[in-house]
Write an enzyme that holds these catalytic residues in place. Sequence first.
Site, mmCIF file in Angstrom:
data_model
loop_
_atom_site.group_PDB
_atom_site.id
_atom_site.type_symbol
_atom_site.label_atom_id
_atom_site.label_comp_id
_atom_site.label_asym_id
_atom_site.label_seq_id
_atom_site.Cartn_x
_atom_site.Cartn_y
_atom_site.Cartn_z
ATOM 1 C CB THR A 4 -0.944 0.018 1.222
ATOM 2 O OG1 THR A 4 -0.157 -0.094 2.423
ATOM 3 C CG2 THR A 4 -1.921 -1.138 1.161
ATOM 4 C CB CYS A 5 4.155 2.165 1.373
ATOM 5 S SG CYS A 5 3.752 1.925 3.113
#
Length: 771
Positions: free
Chosen positions: A738-739
């Site tokens: 997700t980063c």
Amino acid sequence: MSQLVLAADNLYKRELFRLPDPFVVLTVDGAQTQTTKALKRTLSPYWNETFKVQAKPTSVITAQVFDQRKFKKRGQGFLGVINVQVSQHLNVQTGGDAMVTQDLKNSNNSDPVQGRLALQFTVAAEEPAQADPNRTPHGGQSSGAGPVTPPRNMSPAGHARAEAATVAGPMVRNATASSATSSNGGPPPASSGSPADAQSSTDAGHALIPGWEQRVDHLGRTYYVDHNTRTTTWHRPTQAAGASAPEPTDSERQRHMSRTLPDNATNRASPGANGANGATGSSNASSSALGPLPSGWEQRLTPEGRPYFVNHIARTTTWDDPRSRSAQAPSSNRAAAVAGIAGQTASRLGPLPSGWEMRLTSQGRVYFVDHNTKTTTWDDPRLPSNLDQNVPQYKRDFRRKYIYFRSQAAMRPVPGQCHIKVARNAIFEHSYNEVMRVPVSELKKRLMIKFDGEDGLDYGGVSREFFFLLSHEMFNPSYCLFEYSAHDTYTLQISPHSKINPEHLNYFRFIGRTMGLAIFHRRFLDAFFTSSFYKMILKKPITLEDMQSVDADIYRSLKWTLENDISDMGFTFTVDDDRFGERVEVELKPGGKDLDVTEENKKEFVQLSVQYRVCDRIKEQFEAFQAGFHELIPEDLIQVFDERELELLIGGLAEIDIDDWKKHTDYRGYTESDQVVQWFWKFVAEMDSEHQTRLMQFTTGTSRIPVNGFKDLQGSDGPRRFTVEKSGDIVALPKSHTCFNRIDLPPYPDYETLSTKLTLAIENTVGFGQE
């Protein structure tokens, strides 16, 4: 030149209940900008302000009128513009006064404009500068060189033109030297300034050789143009150099005359060129029936005698007479408006966004450089643009305001890290304790969120999921802090019954701080609110239409009251409020229970009813929320947005555009034509909207999309596009980072396997880990 902005009259009134706060922006050739003060609530302002500007005969002065209270909004409160060409009203060399009164014109939109603007120009007369026969241009002694005199075949008008050539250029450079001449006609005293000043003072006393012209480049350096040989030089020509120059032919001289600036284009030819002047006069006479040329335009002749027209505002030429093109406006309006506004003070537009720079072209036109993307644009990034016509207007306006908002010092993160640790199963309580415990200065540092019992490192994705999960808990109607609106079951408003929780004001302060924290760190909350809630944040007045989303029944009742005669209904200035089953009568104004509602005061009754239902009932809760919100977001900065734009700032876009998603996706190990990638997009297209948002939340940490779409997805180090990477065994489930907005998609052998694995992953994955 002294430029006096006198007054305007009969400005257009754009709002029914409010008068504008007009001010004027003056621009000379798109480079020099001055601004008057704003006068409050008037359609006939009287400024009477004087400004010193530098102008030449060809200069075009643009005066734009704006409404200060709407300057940062769409359209900038534009009230009209006039363009004045200096040479049409006075002579810069001989001096004098000129009063100019013109009707205000529109720029590039269809908004109505009316009224007149009055300006006054004053130029001090210049005394003829005399050369010192004992001083050379460099200040040394001469060996007998006398003053330069015009050739014998030059008419007196030609002599005046030769002297005027020494002062032509972007600035009246020799005015100081000319005025320094002593009253008895003697030479001016030697300059004690810099060498450049000494050179300028010396130049003022000598007329250039015929065929030469002095100019100034965009860096302020003086150079000289030899029109005889069509060459340039940094060195001032001497008489010896001029004697060796070849005599131009008549045709070359006529061609040169047709290319000069408008201050030298009239009455310029010697007696031998009367034929050309006669042609010009004939052409002017034939077109006199059309009236004068618009401001900033000039008519010239080619060597063959064909007339053409010069637009000095846009620096273009055309064969078409602008007076005969009633439906066509000059293309310069947008460029002149942008150039005029670009020089506004930081107090009005604020500084340029970080990484932006303003520059000038060699013709003096303003443009902007974005060093972040290594691109240039004519449009000021602080203002709405008319570019990208395929993009909706609201997105373009929002982006301009968003760039300004982010560029302010109060919105810049503080160096360091702010660590917050919470548990997923108690995220509301843990977040309340952590966020309220940490000082505001610490919250402005980079957020590092950690979920209890998980190993994930927060490079953006963990904090996005934190705000996504926390927003679901904070705004859960079960806590009685917020409730659903009358319209639907997803638009929220503050609950007037929140007092059942004795700590409700502390929770509202926490919610305000959390919302400010999300905006400050460019995160989205998964929630939408009523229009009245956004208006209250922006301190905008509440109207009857806002009541519709709060209580539809009361809205219809109040609307009926306005449309019908209620004289015999027995209404008073009171309302009944339901407080936990108890009916309470509330006075809308002191003594309201004894004051009947009549046809004359029913509008006041409706407005007070709306004010109580929407604002007064939740006054304490909203003030607590506002106190927490403004701890991170300054009040003056948030007010640059309107209520719809504030909704986008807080919650982003909820609808997913699959075409935009696909267009702004990168691939690693795959190509767009690979079969697995084709199956992936087929799976996405066949999903319902709920599963599409779950897939977005699975891969990016949030279900919300930036206003500008997938191209503005944020990663750990700035914008980062959605990425599909070929990774993993065909028996494994997809994984997300997700980063980095990345999904690891194994090369599944068929579509059924891919759809099954993806569905299982997005519906059952909880938590973060490391690999």
